[in-house]
Design a protein around this motif. Structure first.
Motif, mmCIF file in Angstrom:
data_model
loop_
_atom_site.group_PDB
_atom_site.id
_atom_site.type_symbol
_atom_site.label_atom_id
_atom_site.label_comp_id
_atom_site.label_asym_id
_atom_site.label_seq_id
_atom_site.Cartn_x
_atom_site.Cartn_y
_atom_site.Cartn_z
ATOM 1 N N VAL A 17 0.876 -0.914 0.014
ATOM 2 C CA VAL A 17 -0.153 -0.348 0.168
ATOM 3 C C VAL A 17 0.517 1.181 0.081
ATOM 4 O O VAL A 17 0.772 2.477 -0.845
ATOM 5 C CB VAL A 17 -0.736 0.146 1.067
ATOM 6 N N VAL A 50 -5.576 4.778 6.033
ATOM 7 C CA VAL A 50 -5.876 3.546 5.583
ATOM 8 C C VAL A 50 -5.875 2.561 6.849
ATOM 9 O O VAL A 50 -4.440 2.622 6.798
ATOM 10 C CB VAL A 50 -4.805 3.298 4.554
ATOM 11 N N LEU A 81 -9.647 -1.545 5.351
ATOM 12 C CA LEU A 81 -8.612 -2.186 4.497
ATOM 13 C C LEU A 81 -8.499 -3.850 4.815
ATOM 14 O O LEU A 81 -7.917 -3.933 6.264
ATOM 15 C CB LEU A 81 -7.844 -2.025 3.834
ATOM 16 N N ILE A 102 -12.889 -1.796 1.901
ATOM 17 C CA ILE A 102 -12.131 -2.544 0.601
ATOM 18 C C ILE A 102 -11.672 -3.579 1.150
ATOM 19 O O ILE A 102 -11.203 -3.995 2.454
ATOM 20 C CB ILE A 102 -10.649 -1.606 0.341
ATOM 21 N N LYS A 104 -9.524 -7.979 1.206
ATOM 22 C CA LYS A 104 -8.415 -8.018 0.794
ATOM 23 C C LYS A 104 -8.967 -9.550 0.312
ATOM 24 O O LYS A 104 -9.825 -9.902 1.402
ATOM 25 C CB LYS A 104 -7.265 -8.558 2.531
ATOM 26 N N PHE A 106 -7.217 -7.329 -2.216
ATOM 27 C CA PHE A 106 -7.396 -6.020 -2.722
ATOM 28 C C PHE A 106 -6.527 -6.093 -4.446
ATOM 29 O O PHE A 106 -5.427 -6.393 -4.039
ATOM 30 C CB PHE A 106 -7.541 -4.965 -2.765
ATOM 31 N N LEU A 111 -7.341 0.009 -5.615
ATOM 32 C CA LEU A 111 -7.199 1.346 -3.970
ATOM 33 C C LEU A 111 -6.931 2.490 -4.153
ATOM 34 O O LEU A 111 -7.322 3.172 -3.456
ATOM 35 C CB LEU A 111 -6.116 0.487 -3.027
#
Length: 123
Positions: A17, A50, A81, A102, A104, A106, A111
């Motif tokens: 990320v 996030v 997430l 969101i 996983k 993902f 994202l």
């Protein structure tokens, strides 16, 4: 661009990320648990956070509740997430104050799109 806080106890996901968002020009602050996420939000005042839901100690849900309870951070856009994909988990995430959710595994591209959409909305 934006300053984004990323909190995930899985180092591989955190680095993925962080890498994806930094390649888009964002300034990323990465931490490994919910308590550090709260501290970093208070110290850094990011433009977006996030958060993983399942982290040791302070969970992402606890962190988002603490963020929402802080008047200086109450309007901070937060994306959860997480691997928790049950409908009840998603509902709990939004009820806790998440702006987006969101699951996983993902797509880093998805994202990035959702991060951009939230940042655009919050300006």
């Amino acid at each position: 661009m934006a300053r984004i806080l990323v909190a995930d106890d899985d180092v591989d996901i955190r680095e993925l990320v962080e890498f994806k968002l930094s390649t888009l020009g964002h300034d990323v602050v990465a931490v490994s648990d919910g308590a550090a996420a709260i501290d970093a939000c208070q110290a850094e005042r990011p433009d977006l956070a996030v958060l993983d839901v399942m982290m040791p100690g302070v969970s992402g849900l606890d962190a988002i509740r603490a963020i929402r309870a802080d008047p200086a951070l109450a309007d901070l856009p937060v994306i959860l997430l997480t691997a928790r994909a049950q409908e009840s988990d998603v509902e709990t995430g939004f009820d806790s104050g998440a702006d987006d959710y969101i699951t996983k595994p993902f797509s880093p591209r998805e994202l990035a799109s959702r991060v951009q959409a939230l940042l655009t909305r919050s300006v």
